[in-house]
Design a protein around this motif. Sequence first.
Motif, mmCIF file in Angstrom:
data_model
loop_
_atom_site.group_PDB
_atom_site.id
_atom_site.type_symbol
_atom_site.label_atom_id
_atom_site.label_comp_id
_atom_site.label_asym_id
_atom_site.label_seq_id
_atom_site.Cartn_x
_atom_site.Cartn_y
_atom_site.Cartn_z
ATOM 1 N N GLU A 3 0.838 -1.210 0.000
ATOM 2 C CA GLU A 3 0.000 0.000 0.000
ATOM 3 C C GLU A 3 0.866 1.251 0.000
ATOM 4 N N MET A 4 1.909 1.250 0.806
ATOM 5 C CA MET A 4 2.786 2.431 0.875
ATOM 6 C C MET A 4 3.473 2.659 -0.464
ATOM 7 N N ILE A 5 3.896 1.553 -1.094
ATOM 8 C CA ILE A 5 4.572 1.663 -2.394
ATOM 9 C C ILE A 5 3.586 2.170 -3.446
ATOM 10 N N ASP A 6 2.389 1.585 -3.465
ATOM 11 C CA ASP A 6 1.394 1.987 -4.470
ATOM 12 C C ASP A 6 0.960 3.438 -4.271
ATOM 13 N N GLU A 7 0.849 3.837 -3.033
ATOM 14 C CA GLU A 7 0.495 5.237 -2.727
ATOM 15 C C GLU A 7 1.576 6.177 -3.292
ATOM 16 N N ALA A 8 2.842 5.804 -3.065
ATOM 17 C CA ALA A 8 3.931 6.650 -3.580
ATOM 18 C C ALA A 8 3.926 6.694 -5.108
ATOM 19 N N LEU A 9 3.482 5.573 -5.734
ATOM 20 C CA LEU A 9 3.528 5.493 -7.203
ATOM 21 C C LEU A 9 2.218 5.918 -7.857
ATOM 22 N N SER A 10 1.280 6.459 -7.055
ATOM 23 C CA SER A 10 -0.053 6.742 -7.614
ATOM 24 C C SER A 10 0.020 7.736 -8.777
ATOM 25 N N GLU A 11 0.988 8.649 -8.736
ATOM 26 C CA GLU A 11 1.099 9.629 -9.841
ATOM 27 C C GLU A 11 1.374 8.945 -11.184
ATOM 28 N N PHE A 12 1.922 7.738 -11.162
ATOM 29 C CA PHE A 12 2.216 7.025 -12.428
ATOM 30 C C PHE A 12 1.069 6.088 -12.829
ATOM 31 N N ASP A 13 0.070 5.982 -11.942
ATOM 32 C CA ASP A 13 -1.058 5.105 -12.217
ATOM 33 C C ASP A 13 -0.616 3.649 -12.414
ATOM 34 N N ILE A 14 0.341 3.206 -11.620
ATOM 35 C CA ILE A 14 0.728 1.794 -11.669
ATOM 36 C C ILE A 14 0.679 1.203 -10.258
ATOM 37 N N GLN A 15 0.511 -0.120 -10.219
ATOM 38 C CA GLN A 15 0.473 -0.802 -8.931
ATOM 39 C C GLN A 15 1.532 -1.890 -8.904
ATOM 40 N N SER A 16 2.130 -2.069 -7.761
ATOM 41 C CA SER A 16 3.129 -3.136 -7.627
ATOM 42 C C SER A 16 2.410 -4.492 -7.562
ATOM 43 N N VAL A 17 3.150 -5.561 -7.867
ATOM 44 C CA VAL A 17 2.588 -6.913 -7.737
ATOM 45 C C VAL A 17 3.547 -7.775 -6.912
ATOM 46 N N TYR A 18 2.981 -8.700 -6.147
ATOM 47 C CA TYR A 18 3.837 -9.665 -5.452
ATOM 48 C C TYR A 18 4.329 -10.687 -6.465
ATOM 49 N N LYS A 69 0.757 -17.182 18.830
ATOM 50 C CA LYS A 69 -0.688 -17.108 18.584
ATOM 51 C C LYS A 69 -0.990 -15.907 17.705
ATOM 52 N N LEU A 70 -1.722 -16.173 16.608
ATOM 53 C CA LEU A 70 -2.023 -15.099 15.660
ATOM 54 C C LEU A 70 -3.520 -14.927 15.493
ATOM 55 N N LYS A 71 -3.932 -13.702 15.271
ATOM 56 C CA LYS A 71 -5.358 -13.426 15.042
ATOM 57 C C LYS A 71 -5.658 -13.567 13.562
ATOM 58 N N LYS A 72 -6.899 -14.040 13.292
ATOM 59 C CA LYS A 72 -7.325 -14.304 11.926
ATOM 60 C C LYS A 72 -7.180 -13.078 11.019
ATOM 61 N N GLU A 73 -7.546 -11.903 11.554
ATOM 62 C CA GLU A 73 -7.557 -10.711 10.693
ATOM 63 C C GLU A 73 -6.159 -10.288 10.237
ATOM 64 N N MET A 74 -5.127 -10.824 10.882
ATOM 65 C CA MET A 74 -3.755 -10.463 10.459
ATOM 66 C C MET A 74 -3.472 -10.928 9.039
ATOM 67 N N LYS A 75 -4.166 -12.007 8.625
ATOM 68 C CA LYS A 75 -3.935 -12.548 7.278
ATOM 69 C C LYS A 75 -4.275 -11.521 6.208
ATOM 70 N N GLU A 76 -5.275 -10.689 6.484
ATOM 71 C CA GLU A 76 -5.738 -9.716 5.480
ATOM 72 C C GLU A 76 -5.046 -8.359 5.610
ATOM 73 N N ASN A 77 -4.350 -8.154 6.696
ATOM 74 C CA ASN A 77 -3.794 -6.831 6.993
ATOM 75 C C ASN A 77 -2.345 -6.752 6.491
ATOM 76 N N THR A 78 -2.102 -5.898 5.490
ATOM 77 C CA THR A 78 -0.760 -5.908 4.865
ATOM 78 C C THR A 78 0.325 -5.418 5.815
ATOM 79 N N ASN A 79 -0.065 -4.722 6.875
ATOM 80 C CA ASN A 79 0.968 -4.294 7.828
ATOM 81 C C ASN A 79 1.640 -5.481 8.512
#
Length: 309
Positions: A189-204, A279-289
């Motif tokens: 998200e941080m990378i894509d936010e920085a690159l928003s001016e180029f209208d491109i998104q990073s991919v894993y 021990k991990l919480k389920k919602e961590m799977k969806e949270n990119t942080n």
Amino acid sequence: MHNIDKAIELIKNHEIVGIPTETVYGLAGSIYSDIAINKIFTTKERPFFDPLIVHINSTNMAKELCIGWNEICDTLSQNFWPGPLTIVMKKNKNVSDLITSGLDSVGLRIPNHPITLELIEKSQTPLAAPSANKFKCVSPTSRQHVIDEFGDAVFVLDGGECEIGIESTVVSVIENRVEIYRPGMITKEMIDEALSEFDIQSVYQSSPVAPGQLEHHYMPKIPIILLWEQEITVIDNKKFDISNPYIWSLIEEPSHIARNLYAKFRIAQDENFSCIIIKLKKEMKENTNFKGIINRLSKAKSAQFGLTN
Ligand code: TXA
Ligand code: MG
């Protein structure tokens, strides 16, 4: 002689030095010394197929080592350097094949630590540096960790405890394609936010380095078991000694978890706990942080003991 002067002299004399960065400590040598680069691989017992990151102190120094530096690289470097982002670029002839394991690309990063930036400045060379641990083992986040790993064999500068605590995010930039090879505390998200001016998104993307051979990494000497909330994990107590576990529930902020992650691994193994249960919480799977943290935990977990959770 001040420590930094000793380190400069060692770097100039084809030796290697333990260096502090904001992510983890590195094992550094001049990129212009094949002797030093060889020492890095042999000291770490690292296979030569796994390339090293090159640490620099300016974007000008980056441009001297690569081909194809473009506006995307400018934006990434302006937003995230100095800091925990490694940018993989096509290399030029100033970077030896030994550093890049024969790949035609090189990973570049300006670390955010005054001592290492001063060392690069004064020794007048970019520094190749992997994390300062034996291959596949836990990365060091303090000078003492590096000394515990290599003893007297390596001179280590003291830069205190690492602020970030896990390794940099690794991204490759080729023209306008940005691929994330290793997640970290700089998120997509941080990378894509920085690159928003180029209208491109990073991919894993999985890294082109030795696919399959680097799956198990960052491993402490005792088993790690991940317990996900609302999932069933079967632990075979014939394989695992769970009589005296070190239990850690991940409830803190991601930055706090990352900063303490490897130190906790070391405490658990040094204090003779039989295993580490996280021990991990389920919602961590969806949270990119949490993506960088979960990536390290998944590689560190106990596949070598037969666990597949
Ligand atoms: O935070 C960090 O990145 C730390 C500090 C010391 O800077 N360094 C670090 O280095 O973690 P190391 O060697 O432990 O991990 C570097 C990762 C490896 O997984 C390697 O495969 C990848 O970066 N890498 C290096 N050069 C690459 C390249 N040209 N293409 C793809 N991946 C590369
Ligand atoms: Mg490493």
